[in-house]
Enzyme design. Structure first.
Site, short mmCIF file in Angstrom:
data_model
loop_
_atom_site.label_atom_id
_atom_site.label_comp_id
_atom_site.label_asym_id
_atom_site.label_seq_id
_atom_site.Cartn_x
_atom_site.Cartn_y
_atom_site.Cartn_z
N ARG A 63 53.12 62.37 0.73
CA ARG A 63 53.06 61.16 -0.10
C ARG A 63 51.61 60.74 -0.27
O ARG A 63 51.09 59.95 0.51
CB ARG A 63 53.88 60.04 0.54
CG ARG A 63 55.35 60.39 0.72
CD ARG A 63 56.06 59.34 1.54
NE ARG A 63 57.49 59.62 1.67
CZ ARG A 63 58.34 58.88 2.38
NH1 ARG A 63 57.89 57.81 3.03
NH2 ARG A 63 59.61 59.19 2.44
N ASP A 65 48.26 58.92 -1.42
CA ASP A 65 47.99 57.50 -1.66
C ASP A 65 47.48 57.26 -3.09
O ASP A 65 47.13 58.19 -3.81
CB ASP A 65 46.93 56.98 -0.68
CG ASP A 65 47.44 56.94 0.75
OD1 ASP A 65 48.65 56.73 0.94
OD2 ASP A 65 46.62 57.11 1.67
N ARG A 212 40.73 61.23 5.42
CA ARG A 212 39.78 60.23 4.93
C ARG A 212 39.04 59.54 6.07
O ARG A 212 37.85 59.17 5.92
CB ARG A 212 40.49 59.22 4.04
CG ARG A 212 40.94 59.82 2.71
CD ARG A 212 41.90 58.91 1.97
NE ARG A 212 41.30 57.62 1.67
CZ ARG A 212 42.00 56.56 1.25
NH1 ARG A 212 43.32 56.64 1.12
NH2 ARG A 212 41.38 55.43 0.97
#
Length: 262
Positions: A63, A65, A212
């Site tokens: 999923r 972002d 990230r």
């Protein structure tokens, strides 16, 4: 797929697997959202329903972002629709917006799940270094307006290879899963005459915002704010508060999903 719909969907005749690429700039992530928010899944399910003639509920390998892109997202769904699988990409792409593309379609085994059958994934992250922005990179890279110490960044990437507890790079809000992951490859390549720094991460799985958060901390090392030793101490601390800020979403790409070991 909603748990209460799983048995209904699996009673259908076909399990279709798609490989999808998308530019995430204009979407609130991949996962289905309630209006007025629009996610990639909303658009893709709507267009697939038009082509297949029945309700579609997608399962996805991950999923992504808001603002994150994909070159090789994998999804699957069950259908009674009869369109031949070789005609699916052209049929769906003809009614999709230009920032979402079905690359491949295939008949899948009934037990195949885009999410649960995956054995590893590759994510890539792009950094634009230097004090001159690039309007054509603004949605596809993190602009760090100084020259980075890429050799120190490479040294940090060596530290994350193998099996480790990545709690220091795990964001709050993710599912309650083990923080231990095995990184098979972590590499840095300088491209476009030094302007682009592309980072590659291949692992058996990733925690919420893990890539990230690693990149944000690597950025601090590249800027000279942290040393390679500091990076090692942060990783060993298992403490998210010691790591760097989360790198911007637009530099991240889900590059490839593997369903057998390589």
């Amino acid at each position: 797929m909603k748990p209460e719909h799983k048995d209904i969907m699996k009673a259908r005749k076909r399990n279709i697997r798609l490989t999808v690429a998308y530019d995430g700039t204009n979407y609130n992530g991949f996962q289905r959202q309630n209006p007025p928010a629009v996610a990639v899944q909303n658009i893709l399910e709507d267009r697939l329903q038009k082509v297949f003639g029945d309700t579609v509920e997608l399962a996805a390998s991950g999923r992504t972002d808001a603002g994150v892109h994909a070159r090789g997202q994998v999804v699957n769904f069950f259908t009674d629709g009869s369109i031949p699988v070789d005609r699916v990409p052209r049929a769906v792409n003809s009614i999709l917006p230009p920032d979402i593309v079905v690359l491949e379609a295939a008949e899948a085994d009934r037990e195949f799940s885009a999410r649960h059958s995956a054995v590893s994934k590759i994510y890539k992250y792009r950094i634009l270094q230097g004090d001159i922005p690039d309007p054509f990179e603004r949605n596809y890279s993190w602009n760090i307006r100084k020259e980075l110490d890429v050799e120190s960044m490479r040294a940090c990437l060596e530290l994350i290879k193998g099996e480790h507890d990545f709690s220091a790079f795990r964001a709050a809000g993710g599912p309650p899963v083990s923080p231990v992951r095995n990184i098979y490859e972590a590499a840095l390549e300088v491209q476009q005459g030094g302007r682009i720094v592309e980072l590659t991460f291949h692992a058996n799985g990733f925690l919420y915002h893990m890539v990230r958060n690693i990149v944000g901390t690597l950025g601090n090392v590249g800027l000279g704010w942290k040393s390679v030793g500091d990076f090692k101490r942060i990783m060993d601390s298992l403490d998210r508060s010691q790591a760097g800020a989360t790198a911007p979403a637009q530099g991240l790409f889900l590059d490839k999903v593997f369903y057998s070991k390589i």
